[in-house]
Scaffold this active site. Structure first.
Site, PDB file in Angstrom:
ATOM      1  N   HIS A 175       1.812   4.520  -2.775  1.00 46.40           N
ATOM      2  CA  HIS A 175       1.904   5.962  -2.499  1.00 46.40           C
ATOM      3  C   HIS A 175       3.259   6.509  -2.965  1.00 46.40           C
ATOM      4  O   HIS A 175       3.333   7.600  -3.536  1.00 46.40           O
ATOM      5  CB  HIS A 175       1.752   6.240  -1.001  1.00 46.40           C
ATOM      6  CG  HIS A 175       0.368   6.058  -0.479  1.00 46.40           C
ATOM      7  ND1 HIS A 175      -0.750   6.441  -1.183  1.00 46.40           N
ATOM      8  CD2 HIS A 175      -0.092   5.560   0.697  1.00 46.40           C
ATOM      9  CE1 HIS A 175      -1.840   6.176  -0.474  1.00 46.40           C
ATOM     10  NE2 HIS A 175      -1.457   5.644   0.667  1.00 46.40           N
TER      11      HIS A 175
ATOM     12  N   HIS B 259       0.835  -1.211   0.000  1.00 46.54           N
ATOM     13  CA  HIS B 259       0.000   0.000   0.000  1.00 46.54           C
ATOM     14  C   HIS B 259       0.865   1.256   0.000  1.00 46.54           C
ATOM     15  O   HIS B 259       0.676   2.168  -0.810  1.00 46.54           O
ATOM     16  CB  HIS B 259      -0.902  -0.027   1.244  1.00 46.54           C
ATOM     17  CG  HIS B 259      -1.801   1.150   1.396  1.00 46.54           C
ATOM     18  ND1 HIS B 259      -3.173   1.063   1.337  1.00 46.54           N
ATOM     19  CD2 HIS B 259      -1.541   2.467   1.628  1.00 46.54           C
ATOM     20  CE1 HIS B 259      -3.706   2.252   1.511  1.00 46.54           C
ATOM     21  NE2 HIS B 259      -2.738   3.127   1.700  1.00 46.54           N
ATOM     22  N   GLU B 260       1.833   1.281   0.918  1.00 41.20           N
ATOM     23  CA  GLU B 260       2.675   2.478   1.048  1.00 41.20           C
ATOM     24  C   GLU B 260       3.599   2.653  -0.156  1.00 41.20           C
ATOM     25  O   GLU B 260       3.925   3.782  -0.544  1.00 41.20           O
ATOM     26  CB  GLU B 260       3.488   2.419   2.346  1.00 41.20           C
ATOM     27  CG  GLU B 260       2.670   2.234   3.618  1.00 41.20           C
ATOM     28  CD  GLU B 260       1.560   3.252   3.785  1.00 41.20           C
ATOM     29  OE1 GLU B 260       1.627   4.350   3.191  1.00 41.20           O
ATOM     30  OE2 GLU B 260       0.591   2.950   4.509  1.00 41.20           O
TER      31      GLU B 260
END
Length: 237
Positions: free
Chosen positions: A140, A136-137
């Protein structure tokens, strides 16, 4: 899980160790007293609970570092994202992915300057939660490298949260229903999961007024951001 902007990494691992005087037979005695409630003052109980927490935090941080290193070598999703970030003229060094003890309930966060923070005390030794959180990160990070995201802009933030929730595998549990419910219901369930996670993340943004505001922003950008699956050709999970 709220994926907000974390504070600068604090690297608390080394500080988390109980006193050697609490080892061996003495520690066993204290444990027995704590469990039975016999011969232990409230101050002793508080001290014991503090030491237990420190021990658990140290174990979680150690586990977090080990799982982080393993995922960076063997997780297909993590390896793919690291490669895509490199191809976008970015670079993710291991020391920019830190395992910390977080005060706010969350699994992790991304900061464009400080990198990725993994919250060892909330991941709690779960290897696959860490894998999804790191994935997920890294999405980003990819967005920040490829698209120059303005993280102070609510719409930009919401868009990246939608993409990260959709592409990281966090909502992969919905695939379990696809065999019985069909792909149309699976698709709807996946989108519902993505929206919910994106809203929870946007609520933590300083410019977000409340949940209703977060929902409005997420709904406004959802279609275009959900359909943007870069660097993947499509949603595979």
């Amino acid at each position: 899980m709220t994926q907000g902007t974390p504070p600068p990494p604090t690297n608390k691992v080394e500080a988390l160790s109980p006193s050697d005087s609490n080892s061996g037979f003495k520690w066993w005695t204290k444990t027995l007293q704590y469990k039975t409630g016999l011969g232990m003052s409230q101050d002793d109980k508080n001290q014991y609970e503090t030491i237990l927490k420190l021990k658990k935090d140290k174990e979680n941080c150690k586990s977090c570092v080990e799982h982080r290193d393993w995922m960076m070598k063997y997780s297909p999703m993590v390896i793919f994202m690291l490669d895509q970030i490199n191809k976008s003229n970015g670079y993710v060094s291991k020391n920019k992915i830190s395992c910390n003890i977080c005060d706010t309930p969350k699994y992790g966060g991304f900061h464009p300057e400080f990198g990725i923070e993994l919250c060892a005390n909330y991941i709690n030794g779960d290897k696959w939660i860490l894998n999804d959180t790191l994935s997920h990160e890294l999405i980003h990070w990819y967005d920040n490298t490829r698209f120059n995201v303005d993280w102070t802009d609510l719409k930009h933030h919401a868009c990246s949260e939608i993409r990260a929730a959709s592409l990281s595998g966090e909502c992969a549990i919905m695939t379990e229903f696809s065999r019985q419910m069909g792909m149309m219901r699976f698709a709807k369930g996946h989108q519902t999961c993505v929206k919910r996670k994106a809203v929870l993340s946007v609520i933590g943004h300083p410019k977000c007024k409340d949940k209703q505001h977060a929902e409005s922003v997420v709904n406004e950008v959802f279609r275009s951001c959900f359909n943007d699956t870069r660097p993947f050709e499509m949603i595979y999970r």
